[in-house]
Every structure is written in structure tokens, then in C-alpha cells.
Design a protein around this motif. Structure first.
Motif, PDB file in Angstrom:
ATOM      1  N   ARG A 109       3.434  -4.855  -6.160  1.00 32.83           N
ATOM      2  CA  ARG A 109       4.548  -5.508  -5.897  1.00 32.83           C
ATOM      3  C   ARG A 109       5.614  -4.689  -5.131  1.00 32.83           C
ATOM      4  NH1 ARG A 109       7.614  -8.341 -10.923  1.00 32.83           N
ATOM      5  NH2 ARG A 109       5.786  -9.404 -11.005  1.00 32.83           N
ATOM      6  N   ASP A 110       5.446  -3.422  -5.594  1.00 33.31           N
ATOM      7  CA  ASP A 110       6.514  -2.379  -4.756  1.00 33.31           C
ATOM      8  C   ASP A 110       6.016  -2.090  -3.302  1.00 33.31           C
ATOM      9  OD1 ASP A 110       8.009  -2.094  -6.958  1.00 33.31           O
ATOM     10  OD2 ASP A 110       7.156  -0.388  -7.716  1.00 33.31           O
ATOM     11  N   ASN A 113       6.718  -5.249  -0.946  1.00 33.37           N
ATOM     12  CA  ASN A 113       8.228  -5.286  -0.879  1.00 33.37           C
ATOM     13  C   ASN A 113       8.917  -4.028  -0.032  1.00 33.37           C
ATOM     14  OD1 ASN A 113       8.560  -8.036  -1.527  1.00 33.37           O
ATOM     15  ND2 ASN A 113       7.883  -7.409  -3.592  1.00 33.37           N
ATOM     16  N   ASN A 114       7.843  -3.119   0.398  1.00 25.00           N
ATOM     17  CA  ASN A 114       8.351  -1.971   0.906  1.00 25.00           C
ATOM     18  C   ASN A 114       9.264  -1.048  -0.064  1.00 25.00           C
ATOM     19  OD1 ASN A 114       8.247   0.031   2.932  1.00 25.00           O
ATOM     20  ND2 ASN A 114       9.972  -0.968   3.892  1.00 25.00           N
ATOM     21  N   ALA A 115       9.174  -1.174  -1.361  1.00 28.08           N
ATOM     22  CA  ALA A 115      10.195  -0.695  -2.137  1.00 28.08           C
ATOM     23  C   ALA A 115      10.135   1.008  -2.575  1.00 28.08           C
ATOM     24  CB  ALA A 115      10.267  -1.308  -3.600  1.00 28.08           C
ATOM     25  N   PRO A 117      10.223   3.465  -0.625  1.00 30.02           N
ATOM     26  CA  PRO A 117      11.221   4.352   0.015  1.00 30.02           C
ATOM     27  C   PRO A 117      12.581   4.572  -0.726  1.00 30.02           C
ATOM     28  CG  PRO A 117      10.470   3.062   1.601  1.00 30.02           C
ATOM     29  CD  PRO A 117       9.768   2.500   0.657  1.00 30.02           C
ATOM     30  N   LEU A 118      12.847   3.363  -1.389  1.00 27.68           N
ATOM     31  CA  LEU A 118      14.029   3.061  -2.318  1.00 27.68           C
ATOM     32  C   LEU A 118      13.818   4.086  -3.318  1.00 27.68           C
ATOM     33  CD1 LEU A 118      14.807  -0.585  -2.226  1.00 27.68           C
ATOM     34  CD2 LEU A 118      15.714   1.243  -0.816  1.00 27.68           C
ATOM     35  N   ALA A 299       6.301   7.236   0.517  1.00 28.87           N
ATOM     36  CA  ALA A 299       7.716   6.378   1.035  1.00 28.87           C
ATOM     37  C   ALA A 299       7.110   5.709   2.094  1.00 28.87           C
ATOM     38  CB  ALA A 299       8.735   7.403   1.297  1.00 28.87           C
TER      39      ALA A 299
ATOM     40  N   PHE B  52      10.703  12.819   2.844  1.00 29.59           N
ATOM     41  CA  PHE B  52       9.268  11.913   3.025  1.00 29.59           C
ATOM     42  C   PHE B  52       8.361  12.653   3.728  1.00 29.59           C
ATOM     43  CE2 PHE B  52      12.105   7.829   2.610  1.00 29.59           C
ATOM     44  CZ  PHE B  52      12.392   8.218   1.441  1.00 29.59           C
ATOM     45  N   TYR B  80      20.283   6.139   0.524  1.00 27.69           N
ATOM     46  CA  TYR B  80      19.606   5.939   1.800  1.00 27.69           C
ATOM     47  C   TYR B  80      19.414   4.273   1.677  1.00 27.69           C
ATOM     48  CZ  TYR B  80      15.330   5.455   4.579  1.00 27.69           C
ATOM     49  OH  TYR B  80      14.422   4.823   5.516  1.00 27.69           O
ATOM     50  N   ASP B  85      13.224  -4.345   5.498  1.00 29.93           N
ATOM     51  CA  ASP B  85      13.397  -4.941   4.155  1.00 29.93           C
ATOM     52  C   ASP B  85      12.819  -4.108   3.052  1.00 29.93           C
ATOM     53  OD1 ASP B  85      14.824  -7.146   4.668  1.00 29.93           O
ATOM     54  OD2 ASP B  85      13.272  -8.704   4.587  1.00 29.93           O
ATOM     55  N   SER B  86      13.521  -3.800   2.238  1.00 28.10           N
ATOM     56  CA  SER B  86      13.056  -3.064   1.003  1.00 28.10           C
ATOM     57  C   SER B  86      13.811  -3.601  -0.316  1.00 28.10           C
ATOM     58  CB  SER B  86      13.399  -1.601   1.170  1.00 28.10           C
ATOM     59  OG  SER B  86      12.808  -1.057   2.321  1.00 28.10           O
ATOM     60  N   PHE B  87      12.810  -4.116  -1.332  1.00 27.15           N
ATOM     61  CA  PHE B  87      13.624  -4.767  -2.548  1.00 27.15           C
ATOM     62  C   PHE B  87      12.326  -4.836  -3.333  1.00 27.15           C
ATOM     63  CE2 PHE B  87      12.718  -8.078   0.372  1.00 27.15           C
ATOM     64  CZ  PHE B  87      12.099  -9.136  -0.590  1.00 27.15           C
ATOM     65  N   ILE B  88      12.834  -5.331  -4.665  1.00 25.64           N
ATOM     66  CA  ILE B  88      11.830  -5.565  -5.402  1.00 25.64           C
ATOM     67  C   ILE B  88      11.877  -7.175  -5.757  1.00 25.64           C
ATOM     68  CG2 ILE B  88      11.226  -5.017  -7.928  1.00 25.64           C
ATOM     69  CD1 ILE B  88      12.394  -2.431  -7.742  1.00 25.64           C
ATOM     70  N   MET B 100      18.141   0.673  -9.386  1.00 22.43           N
ATOM     71  CA  MET B 100      18.240   2.202  -8.398  1.00 22.43           C
ATOM     72  C   MET B 100      19.357   3.135  -8.985  1.00 22.43           C
ATOM     73  SD  MET B 100      16.153   1.791  -5.940  1.00 22.43           S
ATOM     74  CE  MET B 100      14.761   0.512  -6.738  1.00 22.43           C
ATOM     75  N   GLN B 147      22.628  -0.727  -2.729  1.00 25.62           N
ATOM     76  CA  GLN B 147      22.001   0.189  -3.591  1.00 25.62           C
ATOM     77  C   GLN B 147      22.082   1.586  -3.052  1.00 25.62           C
ATOM     78  OE1 GLN B 147      18.797   1.745  -2.651  1.00 25.62           O
ATOM     79  NE2 GLN B 147      19.222   1.163  -0.630  1.00 25.62           N
TER      80      GLN B 147
END
Lengths: 304, 329
Positions: A109-110, A113-115, A117-118, A299, B52, B80, B85-88, B100, B147
């Protein structure tokens, strides 16, 4: 940055200790996991066997109850290494299905959704991320395996007396270690599958396939070559050997079959692979899973 | 006080391909714009600063902390906002921002409070209980900003924050960035293709080209330096006016019959121009301070090749012209 002020202000409050931050992931994951009624029902079902086992232990030490139920003590299952081995085997099997339910979406899931890096742009390392995600499985499967197992052991020790505890202390270590090894294997395996397969259904299927297909293949190898070395590619057989070894129930010789040699019928002794070979096979499987996992948990992927 | 970012011969290579090469310089601006064409290495530089990607040569420091040795500490100082698009998924926005904040080290209660506050701050207060996969692109960008600022970082790195935003949402984003910049509580690093966004928000720019620094200049100083660069539109005997201002020591050039560009030397004021105009009976219809736009700086950096961190601000555009009235400004 109070709501009514609508201005940017830095945070000046206290911070949590760094070592404990991996536990944030399981805490948030449990919220999602326990939203499913099916999961709750299955999780509750996992406590049925420990309950029955506790009743059995109680019956063993309660003459009145045995008399009331008109039972013979010899009819009851003896409380020994086999009893606890059966308990661990059964609960660990349920742990596998529990992992099939909760494991696949943990990393996928991460990634989808490209999570990552967060997560990784914060004071939170890849190792902490992996340990945090593994903790989801470690905690839940522990709740149905070694924790009730040790509670049963303590119940038996309490009812039987200090002498039994001294003689069978090894069983407590076996319950804990056997469960822990299996939980760690499940955790790394499911996270590796989750990291490489983004679709939950496919990942769940892959987990089942990883468990059952090599087992079937191993049995074919065993049957064709009249050996037991095929067990080294079967995760179930490897774990079974290790559990038996830990509980002191392992026997290399598992029977004899008839075979032909130089036109004569002879007896062939079937030998299980030695325990060290099972440990080695398990270490290789786990190492491979960790490698696959760490390759994906980044990441950003660099395309060279 | 330590500079925001120090680049000390920083180089990054992926395999045999060098993405960043020998970056050197000190960035001190309240808001630093990171510019460059596609593939220049902007995002790689951001990722390297965040730890990274490992640096293959040299190093960099953020607030005096080495990006390799103090990576974890640096990440506690930085917020950062990634480009993509970056989310859960299947998580409400407030839950996501809270998670976060907790990962940044805030206790759960404080994290929840700050999550609500930052969502109100970016304008998502009313939508904070919706799951992120139901958000529009603009809302997702604002959630990413929330975030990034929830833990009150000292440096906020924004990678293309206005990408795909409609004009009102873009204006909102720009306003928020400027507000944070003006609060003085956090420094900002803004990577964008949109020169206008950088011009509106930043006071210092770093232009990358082919993984090297093509320009590094302070926009504020640049603007001040160009205050004596003037464009005049007039009617009357323009040639005589031009010759007269030339005698004052001004470099000048006609862009057409009625337009004159000139650079005022030290000691010459605007009122001297009006005086000459009055003497020559020339009407000054319009007088503008012509600034070197960010676009000019950017294009100059792109044409200039590898200037390796030298400030382009040192050379005002008018310096290239002659004072004979035939040059071009």
C-alpha cells in the motif's frame, strides 16, 4: 500554530524517544486491521484452542470435575512435550492464515501510493520502517502463539507444582523459540511478498503458493527419489522438523520402505534431513526475503 | 549563524552516469529557488540532501550538519513535500498528517493537535476527515504541504508545489509559501519549472544545468543592482535627448524611435533626465525601472554554460552596451 491564529510556528514541545518510533506503525496499522469484522472473528477463533487446552489442564488437576464428568484420567491427553508441541503447531498454523490476512497490504500500500519518501524523509530509517511493519505481524501472531502457550505452561506449573516446572523448563523455551522463529519467518516472507506484489489478492495467493507449492514439489521429489531431502524445500516440513527438535521429539529415522536393488527387494531406511540442514534452509529463505525486501524499501528506486 | 545549505564539492553518480558534479556554494536565502531544465539534477539534489541517495563525491551541510554523518538529525529539521503524489490510501487526511507528525517524533496528542492546525492553516480544515483518495489534485498538494509543515521544520523543501494546480489553488499555495517565508520561522527551498512561482516566492536562486551550478544569485541584490536600469518612452527630439543624457555619462540605446533604455551612473538622478527633457522640449510619457527578470537570469545561465557557481548578478545587462546610441540594451 493554533487554529485561530492561522500562522506558521515551529513545534517546541517534547519529542518521543527515537527507539520507540517504530511502534507508531503497528499502532496505526491495528486501527485498520481491526476495522474488518471478518478479521476480528478469525482472531477470536484463534483463542479457541488455548481455551480448550486450558480446560484440559484444569481437568487434569481437578478430581471433582473428572468425577462429575465421569471421565477416566487416562482418557485425557497427557500434559507433556507432545501436548505443547501440538499446541504450538496448531497455533502457528493459524498464525500463518492470520498473516495471509494482514501481511499483503503492509508494504504494498505504501509502495503503490509512493508513501515511502514521506516516511523516509523524517527521522525514521529503512530499518525502523521494516521493523515497524514486521511488528504488526510479530505482535498479533505472538498474541495467539507463545503468549497463550507460556500462560498454559505457567498454569500447568502452578497446578502441578514446582517440581514439574523444574523438570520441564525446557518446554517454556521451546514454546517461545518455536513460535518466535515461525513468526519472524512469516513476517519477513509476507513483507517481501508485499513489497513485490502490489495487489493484495495476488500477494495473498503468492503467500499461500510459497507455502504449499514447494511442499507439493518436495513430496514429489521424496516419492521419486525415495528420500526425505525434498523436505528441505518445504517450509512446512522445515518448521515441523525444527519444532520437533526444539521440543525434543525429533527423530531422523521416519520409517522404512521397500525398494529394488540388483533385482532384489530391500528395505530402505528413510532419514529426515538433519536439524542443522533445516536451520540452514530456513536461514537462506529468511536472508533471501530480507534481501528482496530491502531492495524495494527505498525512498526512490534508482534506474541505472 | 550557519548557512542554510552549504555545498562542498557535492557529486552524485548512478552507476557510471554523473547526475551532480562538483556543486559548491553557500545558500542563505529565506526562500531558495532551485531552477533548471528537465534532467538538470534538481530532484536528485533534493534527494541527496535528504539522504535518499549517497553522495559519491564531496558533501553538503544543512544548518552546519553534514548530510551523511547527521542524516537522521537533518531529517528532523526538514519538512519535505515530494513532487509526485505521495499519500497513504484509505486514510483520512487528519490521520495521515498525524501519522507523519508522530514519525517526526511528536507525541500522539500533540501530533493530532498539530495535524488539525496545519490542515486548517493550508485550507483543508473542512475536508480533513475525508480519505485522501477522494481528494482532488489541488487538495492532495495542500495535504502534502500540511504533512511537510506539521512538525514545524526549520527548512521546508518543496518539489514542484504548484504542479497541476488551477490558478486559484496556485495563488493559495504561493500565498502560503510566502507567509511561511515571511514568518521567519522556517527557510524554504522551492524547486519549480515555473519561473514565475520562484520569482514570487524566492530571494535566492540556484540554477542547475547538466548537474552543475549554472548560476547562484541573490534575487534581492539583483533587483537592487538593476534599479538604475531605466526605460523611457517619449515624444519630441529624441536624438538630442539621447545625446544630452550621453553627455551626462549615461550608457543608452534606442529600442525604437520613441523608446530609450539607459543606465544611470553614480551621481545622476531621475530629476536630471526630466530637466534635460524640459530643456529639449521632449515629453516623457513613461519611465520604468527595467529589472532583469528571473527569466533573463535563467536564460543567461542556460546560455552561459558551466559558470560553476559564479553569481550572474555581478553583470547588469546594460554593461554590454555602448554609449554611442547604436548599441542594444
Amino acid at each position: 500554530m493554533a487554529v485561530y491564529e492561522h500562522g506558521y510556528k515551529p513545534y517546541t514541545g517534547s519529542l518521543t524517544p527515537e527507539w520507540s518510533r517504530f511502534l507508531i506503525l503497528p499502532r496505526h496499522a491495528f486501527r485498520d486491521v481491526f476495522r474488518s469484522k471478518f478479521f476480528i472473528a478469525f482472531f477470536a477463533l484463534c483463542f479457541l484452542y488455548p481455551l480448550v487446552a486450558a480446560i484440559l489442564i484444569y481437568l487434569h488437576h481437578n478430581v471433582n470435575a473428572i468425577a462429575l464428568m465421569k471421565l477416566d484420567l487416562r482418557e485425557l491427553v497427557p500434559i507433556n512435550a507432545s501436548f505443547f508441541h501440538a499446541f504450538v503447531t496448531s497455533q502457528c498454523s493459524l498464525g500463518f492464515f492470520l498473516t495471509v490476512l494482514i501481511g499483503p497490504p503492509l508494504v504494498s500500500r505504501d509502495l503503490a501510493n509512493n508513501a515511502l519518501p514521506l516516511y523516509l524523509s523524517r527521522p525514521f530509517t529503512r530499518k525502523e520502517y521494516v521493523v515497524g511493519k514486521m511488528s504488526v505481524i510479530l505482535i498479533l501472531v505472538s498474541l495467539i502463539t507463545w503468549i497463550p502457550g507460556l500462560l498454559l505452561f505457567l498454569l500447568q506449573a502452578y497446578l502441578e507444582g514446582a517440581g514439574w516446572l523444574g523438570q520441564n523448563l525446557r518446554l517454556a523455551g521451546a514454546i517461545f523459540l518455536a513460535s518466535l522463529v515461525w513468526i519472524v519467518v512469516l513476517a519477513v516472507l509476507s513483507l517481501a511478498v508485499s513489497a513485490w506484489l502490489k495487489w493484495r489478492v495476488v500477494a495473498s495467493g503468492a503467500l499461500l503458493a510459497i507455502f504449499f507449492i514447494p511442499s507439493a514439489f518436495g513430496e514429489i521429489v521424496n516419492a521419486l527419489f525415495r528420500t526425505r531431502l525434498g523436505h528441505l524445500i518445504s517450509l512446512g516440513a522445515i518448521m515441523n522438523s525444527l519444532w520437533r527438535g526444539l521440543f525434543g521429539l525429533f527423530q531422523r529415522q521416519t520409517g522404512q520402505i521397500e525398494g529394488m536393488r540388483n533385482g532384489r527387494i530391500i528395505e530402505i531406511t528413510m532419514l529426515e534431513p538433519p536439524l542443522w540442514a533445516s536451520w540452514l534452509a530456513l536461514a537462506i529463505i529468511c536472508g533471501l526475503c530480507v534481501l528482496l525486501l530491502m531492495r524495494k524499501v527505498r525512498a526512490y528506486e534508482v534506474v541505472k | 549563524m550557519n548557512p542554510v545549505i552549504e555545498l562542498d564539492g557535492l557529486g552524485v553518480a548512478f552507476g557510471k552516469r554523473h547526475i551532480l558534479q562538483d556543486l559548491r556554494g553557500t545558500l542563505n536565502g529565506r526562500a531558495i529557488g532551485l531552477l533548471g531544465p528537465n534532467g538538470a539534477g534538481k530532484t536528485t539534489l533534493i534527494h541527496t540532501l535528504l539522504g535518499f541517495h549517497p553522495a559519491t563525491h564531496g558533501t553538503a551541510r544543512i544548518f552546519g550538519q553534514d548530510i551523511t554523518a547527521e542524516a537522521k538529525h537533518i531529517r528532523s529539521l526538514v519538512g519535505y513535500m515530494p513532487e509526485r503524489d505521495s499519500f497513504i490510501a484509505k486514510m483520512t487526511c487528519v490521520h495521515f498528517v498525524r501519522l507523519m507528525a508522530e514519525l517526526s517524533g511528536m507525541p500522539p496528542d500533540a501530533a493530532l493537535e498539530r495535524a488539525h492546525e496545519s490542515l486548517f492553516y493550508v485550507g483543508l480544515g473542512e475536508a480533513r476527515y475525508r480519505t485522501l483518495d477522494t481528494y482532488s489534485l489541488g487538495m492532495k498538494q495542500l495535504a502534502k504541504l500540511a504533512q511537510a509543515i506539521v512538525h514545524g521544520p526549520k527548512l521546508i523543501i518543496l518539489d514542484e508545489p504548484t504542479n497541476g494546480l488551477d490558478p486559484p489553488t496556485r495563488l493559495r499555495m504561493i500565498r502560503l509559501i510566502r507567509e511561511i517565508r515571511d514568518s521567519g520561522e522556517a527557510r524554504i527551498m522551492l524547486s519549480s519549472h515555473l519561473l514565475r512561482d520562484v520569482e514570487e516566492c524566492c530571494d535566492e536562486i540556484l540554477v542547475l544545468k547538466d548537474g552543475r551550478i549554472a548560476a547562484n544569485c541573490n534575487l534581492e541584490e539583483e533587483r537592487k543592482a538593476n534599479r538604475k536600469f531605466i526605460e523611457i518612452e517619449m515624444r519630441g527630439d529624441n536624438r538630442a535627448f539621447g545625446e544630452a543624457v550621453g553627455r551626462l555619462g549615461c550608457e543608452y540605446a534606442f529600442t525604437n524611435e520613441r523608446r530609450l533604455k539607459l543606465v544611470l551612473p553614480e551621481g545622476v538622478e531621475i530629476r536630471d533626465l526630466y530637466k534635460i527633457a524640459a530643456e529639449r522640449e521632449v515629453q516623457i510619457r513613461r519611465l520604468n525601472y527595467k529589472r532583469d527578470s528571473l527569466e533573463d537570469i535563467f536564460l543567461k545561465a542556460m546560455e552561459g554554460g558551466d559558470t560553476m557557481g559564479e553569481a550572474t548578478a555581478a553583470t547588469p545587462p546594460a554593461a554590454a552596451t555602448g554609449g554611442n546610441g547604436n548599441g542594444s540594451l
